[in-house]
Every structure is written in C-alpha cells, then in structure tokens.
Motif scaffolding. Structure first.
Motif, PDB file in Angstrom:
ATOM      1  N   LEU A  99      29.808  -7.559  12.089  1.00  0.00           N
ATOM      2  CA  LEU A  99      28.347  -7.858  13.041  1.00  0.00           C
ATOM      3  C   LEU A  99      28.549  -8.900  13.606  1.00  0.00           C
ATOM      4  CD1 LEU A  99      25.166  -8.150  10.372  1.00  0.00           C
ATOM      5  CD2 LEU A  99      25.825  -6.606  11.798  1.00  0.00           C
ATOM      6  N   THR A 102      29.459 -13.644  12.387  1.00  0.00           N
ATOM      7  CA  THR A 102      29.024 -13.492  11.380  1.00  0.00           C
ATOM      8  C   THR A 102      30.841 -13.363  10.390  1.00  0.00           C
ATOM      9  OG1 THR A 102      27.493 -12.639  11.414  1.00  0.00           O
ATOM     10  CG2 THR A 102      28.693 -12.464   9.220  1.00  0.00           C
ATOM     11  N   THR A 103      30.397 -14.325   9.373  1.00  0.00           N
ATOM     12  CA  THR A 103      32.220 -14.760   8.949  1.00  0.00           C
ATOM     13  C   THR A 103      32.082 -13.689   8.082  1.00  0.00           C
ATOM     14  OG1 THR A 103      30.672 -15.233   6.555  1.00  0.00           O
ATOM     15  CG2 THR A 103      31.187 -17.038   7.779  1.00  0.00           C
ATOM     16  N   GLU A 106      30.463 -12.398   4.989  1.00  0.00           N
ATOM     17  CA  GLU A 106      28.886 -11.550   5.211  1.00  0.00           C
ATOM     18  C   GLU A 106      28.648 -10.527   5.537  1.00  0.00           C
ATOM     19  OE1 GLU A 106      26.197 -15.395   6.493  1.00  0.00           O
ATOM     20  OE2 GLU A 106      27.780 -15.381   7.321  1.00  0.00           O
ATOM     21  N   LEU A 110      27.455  -6.963   3.485  1.00  0.00           N
ATOM     22  CA  LEU A 110      26.307  -6.187   3.988  1.00  0.00           C
ATOM     23  C   LEU A 110      25.608  -4.920   2.999  1.00  0.00           C
ATOM     24  CD1 LEU A 110      24.646  -7.158   6.283  1.00  0.00           C
ATOM     25  CD2 LEU A 110      26.237  -4.945   7.446  1.00  0.00           C
ATOM     26  N   PRO A 111      26.947  -3.333   2.589  1.00  0.00           N
ATOM     27  CA  PRO A 111      26.272  -2.577   2.185  1.00  0.00           C
ATOM     28  C   PRO A 111      25.494  -3.297   0.546  1.00  0.00           C
ATOM     29  CG  PRO A 111      28.650  -2.559   2.176  1.00  0.00           C
ATOM     30  CD  PRO A 111      27.519  -4.284   3.050  1.00  0.00           C
ATOM     31  N   ILE A 113      23.835  -5.298   0.418  1.00  0.00           N
ATOM     32  CA  ILE A 113      22.159  -6.508   1.051  1.00  0.00           C
ATOM     33  C   ILE A 113      20.916  -4.916   0.679  1.00  0.00           C
ATOM     34  CG2 ILE A 113      20.851  -7.145   2.420  1.00  0.00           C
ATOM     35  CD1 ILE A 113      22.634  -9.547   3.148  1.00  0.00           C
ATOM     36  N   ARG A 123      27.335 -10.342  -5.561  1.00  0.00           N
ATOM     37  CA  ARG A 123      27.277  -9.760  -4.053  1.00  0.00           C
ATOM     38  C   ARG A 123      28.458 -10.559  -3.602  1.00  0.00           C
ATOM     39  NH1 ARG A 123      21.811  -9.582  -1.872  1.00  0.00           N
ATOM     40  NH2 ARG A 123      22.427 -11.648  -0.338  1.00  0.00           N
ATOM     41  N   LYS A 143      35.173 -16.165  11.563  1.00  0.00           N
ATOM     42  CA  LYS A 143      33.439 -15.095  11.694  1.00  0.00           C
ATOM     43  C   LYS A 143      34.646 -14.375  12.741  1.00  0.00           C
ATOM     44  CE  LYS A 143      30.240 -18.553  12.503  1.00  0.00           C
ATOM     45  NZ  LYS A 143      28.929 -19.250  12.709  1.00  0.00           N
ATOM     46  N   ARG A 159      34.510  -3.896   3.580  1.00  0.00           N
ATOM     47  CA  ARG A 159      32.870  -3.489   3.355  1.00  0.00           C
ATOM     48  C   ARG A 159      33.270  -2.274   2.540  1.00  0.00           C
ATOM     49  NH1 ARG A 159      30.865  -3.847   9.779  1.00  0.00           N
ATOM     50  NH2 ARG A 159      31.816  -1.701   9.047  1.00  0.00           N
TER      51      ARG A 159
ATOM     52  N   ASN B  10      16.643 -10.276   1.303  1.00  0.00           N
ATOM     53  CA  ASN B  10      17.509 -10.358   2.297  1.00  0.00           C
ATOM     54  C   ASN B  10      17.253 -10.221   3.210  1.00  0.00           C
ATOM     55  OD1 ASN B  10      19.093 -10.812  -0.255  1.00  0.00           O
ATOM     56  ND2 ASN B  10      19.240  -8.698  -0.702  1.00  0.00           N
ATOM     57  N   ARG B  17      19.010 -14.862  10.161  1.00  0.00           N
ATOM     58  CA  ARG B  17      20.319 -14.985  10.588  1.00  0.00           C
ATOM     59  C   ARG B  17      20.206 -14.866  12.402  1.00  0.00           C
ATOM     60  NH1 ARG B  17      25.502 -16.581   8.438  1.00  0.00           N
ATOM     61  NH2 ARG B  17      26.397 -16.361  10.855  1.00  0.00           N
ATOM     62  N   ASN B  21      21.485 -16.916  15.768  1.00  0.00           N
ATOM     63  CA  ASN B  21      22.509 -16.379  16.278  1.00  0.00           C
ATOM     64  C   ASN B  21      22.026 -16.491  18.796  1.00  0.00           C
ATOM     65  OD1 ASN B  21      24.278 -16.047  14.157  1.00  0.00           O
ATOM     66  ND2 ASN B  21      24.210 -13.950  14.238  1.00  0.00           N
ATOM     67  N   GLU B 318      24.537  -2.212  16.075  1.00  0.00           N
ATOM     68  CA  GLU B 318      24.004  -3.120  15.006  1.00  0.00           C
ATOM     69  C   GLU B 318      23.081  -1.866  13.999  1.00  0.00           C
ATOM     70  OE1 GLU B 318      22.338  -7.466  14.678  1.00  0.00           O
ATOM     71  OE2 GLU B 318      21.518  -6.695  12.743  1.00  0.00           O
ATOM     72  N   LEU B 321      25.255   0.887  12.425  1.00  0.00           N
ATOM     73  CA  LEU B 321      25.582   0.254  10.990  1.00  0.00           C
ATOM     74  C   LEU B 321      25.417   0.164  10.149  1.00  0.00           C
ATOM     75  CD1 LEU B 321      28.737  -1.033   9.917  1.00  0.00           C
ATOM     76  CD2 LEU B 321      27.564  -2.604  10.742  1.00  0.00           C
ATOM     77  N   ARG B 322      23.614  -0.906  10.226  1.00  0.00           N
ATOM     78  CA  ARG B 322      23.316  -0.947   8.587  1.00  0.00           C
ATOM     79  C   ARG B 322      22.643   0.501   8.412  1.00  0.00           C
ATOM     80  NH1 ARG B 322      21.648  -5.781   7.695  1.00  0.00           N
ATOM     81  NH2 ARG B 322      22.520  -7.220  10.243  1.00  0.00           N
ATOM     82  N   ILE B 325      25.510   2.367   6.448  1.00  0.00           N
ATOM     83  CA  ILE B 325      25.884   2.452   4.929  1.00  0.00           C
ATOM     84  C   ILE B 325      25.018   1.920   4.467  1.00  0.00           C
ATOM     85  CG2 ILE B 325      28.192   1.023   6.196  1.00  0.00           C
ATOM     86  CD1 ILE B 325      26.015  -1.416   5.992  1.00  0.00           C
ATOM     87  N   GLY B 326      23.897   2.190   4.567  1.00  0.00           N
ATOM     88  CA  GLY B 326      22.359   2.699   3.398  1.00  0.00           C
ATOM     89  C   GLY B 326      21.425   2.236   3.726  1.00  0.00           C
TER      90      GLY B 326
END
Lengths: 248, 411
Positions: A99, A102-103, A106, A110-111, A113, A123, A143, A159, B10, B17, B21, B318, B321-322, B325-326
C-alpha cells in the motif's frame, strides 16, 4: 513421509474467449508436501499463471480437484475461498503490491486485519516479529515509498509470513530486482525453507532459479512436462558472495 | 469453517487512512456537500425566521380572533361591493351573544375616519365603535383612566378611549388627556382612558393611532348608520376556533333567515386563516430555497460518486491485493462505502457549522429574522449519510465485484 500440503488432481481450466475455448490447463496432477521448495517453470502460454491462480485459490478449476491442506476448494464460493486464502496462503508478487504511503508494519498487518480472531495488539506484535524475520527490524516505520525494491519485497515477504500460512506462493518474486538483490531475496526464501521449514512454491520463467529449489516442475502447453527432484541444491547465499563486489 | 463477521472498526480505520492519504482531494469532494448543507441550513433558517416573525406579530393581534364581514350581495339587482353591504345588524350581534357557546368575547365594529381636534392641535385618525370586549379580543389594555362602560353604550355616551399616537399628536404639552374633551367630526367627546402602547403590527400599521368609542355612539352620532362594518369575536381557545367559526355561521344564517340552499351573505374569517394565508407565502419561499439547496446537495453527491469511481479505478491493484490476502467482497464494499459516507458526513458537519455561521452573520449583519430548527440539523446529517450511501454504493459495488486475478494485473 511429510504431510501433503497441496494435491492437484487432474486440474483442467478452460477459458472461453469469444467463440473459442482456450484450454489453459489440460490435466495437471502433482502433490507437494510440507517443507518442499518447488519452482514451477514454463514459458508464457504454458499455463503457469493459471496454475498459480488455482493453487492460490483465486480461481476454481473447470475439471479436476484441488486440495489445500486437505480441504477441497471445488465446492467453495468466493467468500469461503477468501477466508481460506487469509488463513492458509501467503502471496508474494512480482511488483510487491504494497500500500502506498503506508508504513512497513501497517503493510504487514494487512492480512490480519481481515482476521477477527487477531486483536490489534496481537496484530502489531506479529507484524513486527515477521519484519524482524526478514531482516527489516530497523525499517519498521519506514513508508513503502521510502524503501528500495529489495526492501519492499522483504516487506511483502513479511506480509506473506504474518498469518503463518501453510504455503507461500511467490509469483516471479525476483522479476523486478537486479541480480544482487534477486540473490538476496532468494537466499531469504531458502533460509525460510531450510531453517523454518516453510513450504514454498516459486513460479518463474527464469530457468536459472531451478538449481536453488528442492524440486522443479516444468509446464508446457497446459501439461506437466517435467517434475524433477533436485538433490544438489545450490545456495543462493554463496552465489551472492561470488558476485563481483559493487564499486560504491 | 467459522463464519467471519465484518469488523467495522478495522474497515473504518482503513477508510480513514485512505482519506488522509488524499486530503486535498477529499476536501474538494467535500466542498460540494459543505456548500449544499450550508445553503440548506441557511435557507431554512431564513425561511423559518420570517415565518416566525409573521406568526409572532399576528398573534399579538389576538390569536383566537374570528371576524365576520358582510359578504357580497345584490341590492336591487346590482351586485354590491362587500364593504357597502349593510347586512350585519344589532340583531345579529344579539343572536351571537345569546346563543354562542364557543365565543368568549364579541364586539361589533363600526369604523369612521376623520380629524380629531384638541385645542389648536388636530390629527387624522380612525375611530372604532366597539364594546368593552374589544380590548380582550385585540389584546389592548388601558394604561390610564378607564374603559367606557355598558352604560355608556346604552346611552350612546360621547366618551372615548385613545391610543398613544393620538395622545402625542393632540396633547403636545404633556397634559393628562383623561377627562379632556376632544372633537371628532365636530362631535365633542370626553377622553375616559388611554390605551397602553402596542406599536406597529406586521403590516406596518400603527396600532396606537386609534380612538375607541361606544359603537352606539359612532352609529348614531357620528356616521348615522344602523349596521356594523364587522363583528369581531374571540374563541374560548384555539382548539375550539373551528367549532366557534361553524357555530357563528349557523347562528348568523338563522338570524339572516337564509334558505338552506342560499349562499352566505357574510364572510367569516379567522386569525388562523389569515395566519395560514400569510405564512403560505413564506412557506413557499422556504420550499423553493430548500429545493435549490437540495439540488446543490445532489451535485455534491454526484461529486462524491465521481471521485469514488476514480478512486476505485486508481486503487484497482490495492483491491486485488486485499482480495488475494483474504478480503471478501463485503469487506471491500464496506471499505469504499464507509469512505464515501465519511466524506459526506464530514462535509455535512463542516456544512452545518458553516451554515449556522452564515445564518448568524445574516442575522447580525443584515438584521433578518433567523430561526434555526434543530431538526434541520439532524435532517442535514441524515441526508448526508444517505447521500454517501446512495452515491458511494455503485463505486463500492464495482470495487467489490472486481476479479482479484484481473485486479492484481491491472496497470
């Protein structure tokens, strides 16, 4: 004999393009057991991307069955497969897919979350642990756009590890990196495989990488052409040391 | 396999977020909503303010007031103007007094205009011939002296009660008017009382420029007529105002001996009706202004939809990707929906603050009456949330329907 993580049983996948049916996979069978480091190779059009999508539960086969960690995905709907991916699979992509802005922490979180069983504190702890495992302990709060390609790919690997998957699926994970960084990433994969016993599938079109894996499956025209076990695994770390030193 | 529920906190964090951005873009998108909400709030505040001020001044005149005027009619085959009709007589007044249950005060009104004179001063004014109930009906009180009595009415006594404006115009050197004799149309009349000052009514009429006298006096001695210009009354309460009106109609029809199929030869109007009539204009303006404001809210909503579409397209990878990963479809849908709602509700909050600010500015700078109803603020929030859901739905739906394989490959 170690437990079978992946069982592909006569996998077929057809696509309908216009009025024609394209047979991307024509019946692929193999099984992969825990602790293997498998490279899957093939030229473009060989069906390796289609196979990767099936192995990653992003797609379902037209015929045949696929079992991941003993669970058949044939009857699963989209949401069930999403949940399976969340718990069992770690993806590493060619273009990192972090992303933006984003650090590292973070990104790695992600997974988790999308996993309600993991609390916010847990987490973060897991994400940091995972980043340490890929050697980024000093880059936790950088980042994504402040990191080099190699570092970004390490974040992506962290990740993929964070949900403790049964399998890591890497899609051309070194494709965007220079030779030196490629070897660094490759040696990280080897380390995860050999020291932690992670099962890894590495899909690539680069035949050189076969010597670093424990097994190599070659696809051609939607069929398995070769399936060979490599008893003489080359060390990516040593290969890295042999590279000429960079003039800084 | 365990069913996985949606984790809103979440998803909320993710949406927040994404917005942070793209702060500037988010703000520009919000601007549409901000302007929309601010204008809705301001317009409604102005509309409500003017309505309230009309209502306020009308109820000062007596909110339960009902008055009867002579209606149009024929005289010798010629249709007559209502004001020249002579159908309201003493008998009608008496019938109302005797038979009415719902009326608390009743007075005949006989008007006469003319010059009032005291000493060397004179002033044009209007005289109303009334009885003592008139004070209750029109919410007048006596400041000084007394109201004339029923005895004065019976005797058609030459007495009067005068308003402040008349006092100021006639008694220029500060004399006490009570007990003095003024002349109206050459009839000498003794001032028995002075009315408390009431100021202008909503139509800008000076309510203190009056001379009240017994109606019998005006009829017999000043105008020499045997009919009333109108009859005013008060209902016992606002609740029985309609019943009182019906009752008056029945009594007057009987008193006028009208056949069942004949039209009324009089007209009954209530303060309530007048109120409705006068506020309907400002209501219409309010609706019109609110409609214009609502259109700007709609435009703001379309802005959100537009930017959400761009955002979904921009973040296709994005999303891929999300999903890989589920994230399920619902997770993606809600993520974008929450983002859209956040934009619209934040815009709404700023819009409300802005709208209230502008309303207050209008109040203090331009001196317009302003009234902000609490419900409009809540309405604005509700509309904003609805706008966010409505205009965020399609882009969010589009995002959630993406195929993860395609989305990951999107360049």
């Amino acid at each position: 004999m170690a437990k079978n993580i992946i069982e592909a049983i006569n996998l077929k996948r057809n696509f309908i393009v216009g009025s024609e049916t394209v047979h991307a996979l024509r019946g692929v069978s193999f099984s992969i057991s825990a602790g293997e480091f498998v490279t899957i190779m093939g030229t473009s059009g060989s069906g390796k991307s289609t196979l990767l999508n099936l192995l990653g539960c992003l797609d379902t086969p037209s015929e045949g069955d696929y079992k991941l960690d003993g669970i058949s995905i044939k009857q699963m709907n989209k949401d069930e497969r999403a949940m399976l991916r969340n718990r069992k699979i770690g993806f590493v992509f060619q273009s990192y897919n972090l992303l933006p802005k984003t650090t590292a922490v973070e990104n790695v979180e992600l997974p988790l979350i999308y996993n309600n069983e993991v609390s916010a504190r847990e987490r973060k702890r897991k994400a940091i642990e995972s980043l340490k495992a890929v050697g980024l302990a000093d880059r936790l709060y950088h980042k994504s756009n402040q990191m080099s390609g190699g570092q970004q790919q390490r974040v992506a690997i962290a990740r993929a590890l964070v949900n403790e998957p049964v399998i890591i699926l890497a899609d051309e994970a070194t494709g965007n990196l220079d030779t030196r960084t490629s070897f660094e990433i490759l040696s990280l994969f080897q380390e995860l495989n050999q020291k932690e016993g992670r099962t890894i599938i590495f899909v690539t079109h680069n035949p050189e990488l076969a010597s670093f894996s424990s097994r190599n499956i070659v696809l051609r025209d939607g069929l398995v052409l070769e399936d060979t076990v490599n008893n003489n695994i080359a060390s990516a770390y040593e290969a890295l040391q042999k590279l000429p030193k960079l003039d800084d | 396999m365990i069913k996985r529920y949606v984790n809103f906190s979440n998803l909320f964090k993710i949406a927040l977020r994404a917005l942070s951005n793209n702060k500037f873009r988010g703000f520009l998108t919000m601007l549409g909503i901000i302007i929309g909400v601010a204008s809705v709030i301001t317009m409604l505040a102005i509309g409500q303010g003017s309505k309230r001020s009309i209502q306020g001044s009308l109820s000062e005149m007596g909110s339960n007031m009902i008055f009867v005027e002579p209606g149009q009619g024929m005289m010798g085959g010629v249709r007559q103007d209502a004001s020249s009709m002579q159908t309201l007589k003493q008998a009608d007044y008496q019938a109302l007094v005797d038979q009415s249950e719902y009326l608390s005060d009743i007075t005949p009104i006989v008007s006469a205009a003319g010059q009032a004179i005291y000493g060397t001063n004179n002033t044009p004014t209007s005289m109303s011939g009334v009885n003592a109930s008139y004070l209750n009906i029109r919410k007048y009180t006596i400041a000084d002296g007394d109201m004339f009595t029923d005895q004065d009415i019976k005797a058609a006594a030459k007495v009067c009660v005068i308003g402040k404006t008349v006092v100021t115009n006639l008694f220029t050197n500060g004399e006490d008017p009570v007990g003095k004799v003024i002349r109206f149309k050459n009839i000498p009349m003794r001032v028995v009382g002075v009315l408390t000052e009431k100021g202008n009514n909503s139509m800008g009429q000076d309510q203190d420029d009056v001379v009240l006298a017994p109606y019998t006096t005006v009829m017999k001695r000043i105008s020499a007529i045997n009919y009333f210009n109108n009859i005013s009354a008060s209902a016992r309460s606002e609740a029985v105002s309609d019943s009182a009106q019906d009752e008056m109609e029945t009594i007057l029809r009987k008193s006028h001996k009208l056949a069942d199929d004949a039209d009324n030869d009089f007209r009954i109007r209530s303060q309530k009706e007048l109120l409705t009539m006068m506020t309907s204009t400002s209501d219409m303006m309010t609706v019109l202004l609110a409609a214009i404001a609502a259109i700007s809210l709609l435009v703001g909503g379309i802005g959100i939809m537009n930017i959400m579409y761009v955002s979904v397209t921009e973040r296709t990878r994005e999303i891929g990707l999300r999903m890989s990963i589920g994230a399920r479809g619902i997770d993606i849908l809600l993520q974008f929906l929450i983002e859209a709602i956040l934009i619209s509700v934040t815009g709404g909050v700023i819009g409300v603050i802005f709208g209230v600010g502008v309303s207050l500015l209008v109040k203090f700078a331009a001196g317009w009456p302003i009234f902000i109803q609490v419900y409009t603020v809540f309405l604005a929030f509700a509309v904003c949330t609805a706008t966010g859901i409505f205009f965020g739905w399609y882009p969010a739906r589009k995002a959630s329907n993406l195929d993860p394989i395609e989305a990951l490959r999107y360049e």
